[in-house]
Write a protein that holds these residues in place. Structure first.
Motif, PDB file in Angstrom:
ATOM      1  N   GLY A   1     -18.735 -37.674  15.747  1.00  0.00           N
ATOM      2  CA  GLY A   1     -17.837 -37.925  15.203  1.00  0.00           C
ATOM      3  C   GLY A   1     -17.925 -36.258  14.525  1.00  0.00           C
ATOM      4  O   GLY A   1     -19.013 -35.861  14.722  1.00  0.00           O
ATOM      5  N   VAL A   2     -16.528 -35.730  14.525  1.00  0.00           N
ATOM      6  CA  VAL A   2     -16.296 -34.248  13.453  1.00  0.00           C
ATOM      7  C   VAL A   2     -15.136 -34.262  12.475  1.00  0.00           C
ATOM      8  O   VAL A   2     -14.136 -35.470  12.840  1.00  0.00           O
ATOM      9  CB  VAL A   2     -15.743 -33.224  14.745  1.00  0.00           C
ATOM     10  N   VAL A   3     -15.220 -34.222  11.254  1.00  0.00           N
ATOM     11  CA  VAL A   3     -14.297 -33.994  10.340  1.00  0.00           C
ATOM     12  C   VAL A   3     -14.372 -32.371  10.188  1.00  0.00           C
ATOM     13  O   VAL A   3     -15.811 -31.467  10.062  1.00  0.00           O
ATOM     14  CB  VAL A   3     -15.011 -34.578   8.979  1.00  0.00           C
TER      15      VAL A   3
ATOM     16  N   VAL B   1      -6.958 -29.921   8.926  1.00  0.00           N
ATOM     17  CA  VAL B   1      -7.238 -31.317   8.314  1.00  0.00           C
ATOM     18  C   VAL B   1      -7.453 -31.632   9.466  1.00  0.00           C
ATOM     19  O   VAL B   1      -6.084 -32.200   9.690  1.00  0.00           O
ATOM     20  CB  VAL B   1      -7.381 -31.526   7.231  1.00  0.00           C
ATOM     21  N   ARG B   2      -8.520 -32.409   9.877  1.00  0.00           N
ATOM     22  CA  ARG B   2      -8.801 -33.503  10.937  1.00  0.00           C
ATOM     23  C   ARG B   2      -9.952 -33.723  11.026  1.00  0.00           C
ATOM     24  O   ARG B   2     -11.248 -33.543  10.989  1.00  0.00           O
ATOM     25  CB  ARG B   2      -9.077 -32.391  11.730  1.00  0.00           C
ATOM     26  N   ALA B   3      -9.691 -34.947  11.483  1.00  0.00           N
ATOM     27  CA  ALA B   3     -11.051 -35.815  11.941  1.00  0.00           C
ATOM     28  C   ALA B   3     -11.117 -35.951  12.979  1.00  0.00           C
ATOM     29  O   ALA B   3      -9.677 -36.731  14.123  1.00  0.00           O
ATOM     30  CB  ALA B   3     -11.133 -37.313  10.960  1.00  0.00           C
ATOM     31  N   THR B   4     -11.916 -36.684  14.277  1.00  0.00           N
ATOM     32  CA  THR B   4     -12.129 -36.848  15.752  1.00  0.00           C
ATOM     33  C   THR B   4     -13.225 -37.428  15.709  1.00  0.00           C
ATOM     34  O   THR B   4     -14.117 -36.934  15.466  1.00  0.00           O
ATOM     35  CB  THR B   4     -11.496 -35.542  16.458  1.00  0.00           C
ATOM     36  N   GLY B   5     -13.117 -38.102  17.318  1.00  0.00           N
ATOM     37  CA  GLY B   5     -14.336 -38.587  17.819  1.00  0.00           C
ATOM     38  C   GLY B   5     -14.551 -39.637  16.889  1.00  0.00           C
ATOM     39  O   GLY B   5     -13.768 -40.593  16.279  1.00  0.00           O
TER      40      GLY B   5
ATOM     41  N   THR C   1     -12.989 -40.629  10.086  1.00  0.00           N
ATOM     42  CA  THR C   1     -11.943 -39.943   9.396  1.00  0.00           C
ATOM     43  C   THR C   1     -13.012 -39.176   8.553  1.00  0.00           C
ATOM     44  O   THR C   1     -13.621 -38.548   8.132  1.00  0.00           O
ATOM     45  CB  THR C   1     -11.945 -41.460   8.306  1.00  0.00           C
ATOM     46  N   THR C   2     -11.158 -38.471   7.442  1.00  0.00           N
ATOM     47  CA  THR C   2     -11.376 -37.123   6.943  1.00  0.00           C
ATOM     48  C   THR C   2     -12.041 -37.457   4.623  1.00  0.00           C
ATOM     49  O   THR C   2     -12.377 -36.920   4.820  1.00  0.00           O
ATOM     50  CB  THR C   2     -10.621 -36.342   6.458  1.00  0.00           C
ATOM     51  N   GLY C   3     -12.016 -39.025   5.140  1.00  0.00           N
ATOM     52  CA  GLY C   3     -12.718 -39.537   3.712  1.00  0.00           C
ATOM     53  C   GLY C   3     -13.567 -40.170   3.083  1.00  0.00           C
ATOM     54  O   GLY C   3     -14.078 -40.350   2.310  1.00  0.00           O
ATOM     55  N   VAL C   4     -14.847 -39.505   4.621  1.00  0.00           N
ATOM     56  CA  VAL C   4     -16.212 -40.192   4.718  1.00  0.00           C
ATOM     57  C   VAL C   4     -16.524 -39.201   3.597  1.00  0.00           C
ATOM     58  O   VAL C   4     -16.808 -37.980   3.545  1.00  0.00           O
ATOM     59  CB  VAL C   4     -16.942 -40.362   5.869  1.00  0.00           C
ATOM     60  N   TYR C   5     -18.041 -39.837   3.182  1.00  0.00           N
ATOM     61  CA  TYR C   5     -19.073 -39.288   2.466  1.00  0.00           C
ATOM     62  C   TYR C   5     -20.196 -38.866   3.428  1.00  0.00           C
ATOM     63  O   TYR C   5     -20.089 -39.801   4.747  1.00  0.00           O
ATOM     64  CB  TYR C   5     -19.715 -40.307   1.348  1.00  0.00           C
TER      65      TYR C   5
ATOM     66  N   LEU D   1     -13.488 -22.342   4.957  1.00  0.00           N
ATOM     67  CA  LEU D   1     -14.002 -23.449   6.098  1.00  0.00           C
ATOM     68  C   LEU D   1     -15.446 -24.446   6.051  1.00  0.00           C
ATOM     69  O   LEU D   1     -16.336 -24.270   5.314  1.00  0.00           O
ATOM     70  CB  LEU D   1     -14.392 -22.711   7.227  1.00  0.00           C
ATOM     71  N   VAL D   2     -14.708 -25.752   6.336  1.00  0.00           N
ATOM     72  CA  VAL D   2     -15.468 -27.206   5.987  1.00  0.00           C
ATOM     73  C   VAL D   2     -15.537 -27.424   7.324  1.00  0.00           C
ATOM     74  O   VAL D   2     -14.833 -28.457   7.873  1.00  0.00           O
ATOM     75  CB  VAL D   2     -15.169 -27.930   4.222  1.00  0.00           C
ATOM     76  N   LEU D   3     -17.312 -28.108   7.626  1.00  0.00           N
ATOM     77  CA  LEU D   3     -17.188 -29.337   8.850  1.00  0.00           C
ATOM     78  C   LEU D   3     -18.433 -29.809   8.615  1.00  0.00           C
ATOM     79  O   LEU D   3     -19.548 -29.755   8.243  1.00  0.00           O
ATOM     80  CB  LEU D   3     -17.735 -28.050   9.768  1.00  0.00           C
ATOM     81  N   MET D   4     -18.073 -31.227   8.879  1.00  0.00           N
ATOM     82  CA  MET D   4     -19.161 -32.016   8.668  1.00  0.00           C
ATOM     83  C   MET D   4     -19.133 -33.432   9.961  1.00  0.00           C
ATOM     84  O   MET D   4     -18.663 -33.486  10.956  1.00  0.00           O
ATOM     85  CB  MET D   4     -19.030 -33.087   7.713  1.00  0.00           C
ATOM     86  N   ILE D   5     -20.532 -33.814  10.732  1.00  0.00           N
ATOM     87  CA  ILE D   5     -21.211 -33.789  11.919  1.00  0.00           C
ATOM     88  C   ILE D   5     -21.833 -34.622  11.507  1.00  0.00           C
ATOM     89  O   ILE D   5     -22.809 -34.601  10.774  1.00  0.00           O
ATOM     90  CB  ILE D   5     -21.032 -32.785  13.090  1.00  0.00           C
TER      91      ILE D   5
END
Length: 399
Positions: free
Chosen positions: A72-74, A86-90, A101-105, A359-363
């Protein structure tokens, strides 16, 4: 102790706990199967990019996600005057296929270093420490500590052996990933070894440096590091979803994290591993909203005096063209900030002053793809599209 291939990989990843990339080749263990994509854009703010640019970004992110096997990617990108994305995928969980989702810690790994060094620099502004003070003034028992300054530690130029490269540490951690470590315990693993170089001589990324700076903050302030960060950094920055946990607690909602940093090299769920071993170097948790705010704050010095921020941004060569490192902060292709990697999670939080872009990325994996960190592959793909003159492309080698 004989070091297995899996331990060699762990040494690099934990030692970095995350430096930019490319990474050394990972074992051939497969990443978790990547379910079909489901892009979540419902909470994308208004004034987004035009349809064509949005489609290009969607395609680029999905291509990297599938190639690198990222569950998953935010992704969040904000460019004043141009729009936002702003996107969440996977997926957040490969077993249940719950969508990301984009709201995860998320665990932010070495992005913690930007918080710890900010805390140190606030003490500099208070006149309570000096960057050129020797570490021996505050912490006893540091090898050649009378010659190593706080500046050397923040610049990753102390020459102290990285405790995460110690084979006994690796075995102790992976034998019981929920075990709690104290700062003094992890430092002891590194202090058994000779220093790798003279202070100030060369760049070497090491969590040992930041654990020591965390201890300095505690000693000078008289507060636990988590409490000092809350009082002097998080509250003034209005970061209400960022914390340094005491143990393996993890606020909800969060995605599951997947790693192959295990004794066998097999992929496992590391969501509930205890990050205490990383502490001031990589133990913090945050979310997309807070990281967006923090990117600009740390790059522009909102919490610091201008002269102190100027010292922070005096980056020095790392040995890799295009990437330089300052006081707990890097410059990669003009993007200023830090990335993070801890078993199961990777992040990138950077700010481009020339465009005032964030730019912020979270995987939810740290498993390398063809020797490179998946978060860096994503950052490169995105910046090639939106800022072709400033591509997040270079990264530090694993020691």
């Amino acid at each position: 102790m004989r070091r297995t291939p899996a331990r060699r990989v762990l040494s690099a990843t934990l030692l970095v706990a995350s430096v930019l990339a490319p990474m050394a080749a990972a074992p051939a263990t497969a990443a978790p199967a990547v379910p079909p994509s489901r892009t979540v854009a419902a909470d994308c703010p208004p004034h987004g990019f035009d349809r064509e640019l949005t489609a290009r970004l969607d395609k680029a992110i999905e291509k990297v996600r599938r190639q690198a096997g990222i569950p998953g990617v935010v992704a969040g990108l904000w460019m004043p005057g141009k729009g936002s994305y702003v996107r969440a995928t996977g997926v957040a969980d490969t077993a249940t296929r719950e969508p990301m989702t984009t709201g995860v810690y998320t665990r932010i790994g070495s992005e913690t270093k930007t918080f710890t060094v900010t805390a140190l620099l606030e003490l500099v502004d208070d006149g309570r420490v000096g960057l050129d003070d020797p570490i021996s003034r505050y912490i006893h028992g540091v090898p050649r500590g009378s010659r190593i300054t706080l500046r050397h530690l923040a610049e990753m130029r102390s020459g102290l052996f990285p405790y995460t490269a110690d084979a006994t540490f690796q075995h102790d951690l992976l034998s019981d990933p929920r075990r709690s470590f104290t700062p003094r315990q992890v430092l002891a693993y590194g202090f058994k070894h000779k220093n790798t170089s003279a202070p100030g001589k060369k760049f070497e990324y090491s969590n040992t440096n930041l654990v020591l700076l965390g201890l300095v903050v505690e000693k000078v302030s008289g507060l636990r590091l988590a409490d000092f960060l809350d009082r002097r950094v998080l509250r003034p920055a209005r970061l209400s979803h960022t914390l340094l946990p005491r143990g393996f607690e993890f606020p909800l909602p969060h995605s599951r994290g997947y790693t192959n940093q295990t004794l066998t090299g097999e992929v496992t769920d590391s969501t509930d591993w205890n990050p205490s071993w990383a502490w001031a170097a990589g133990g913090m948790i945050s979310d997309l909203h807070d990281l967006r705010r923090w990117a600009k704050i740390v790059a522009t010095g909102t919490l610091l005096r201008p002269e102190t921020q100027a010292q922070r941004l005096k980056t020095l060569p790392t040995g890799i063209p295009g990437t330089s490192y300052g006081l707990g902060i890097f410059d990669s292709g003009g993007w200023i900030g830090h990335n993070g990697s801890i078993p199961g999670y990777q992040t990138v939080t950077v700010y481009l002053p020339s465009k005032k872009a964030t730019l912020v990325l979270m995987i939810n994996t740290d498993i390398a793809y063809q020797g490179q960190e998946p978060s860096s592959l994503l950052a490169r793909a995105i910046t090639e599209i939106v800022t072709p003159d400033n591509v997040y492309d270079r990264a530090l080698p694993r020691p």
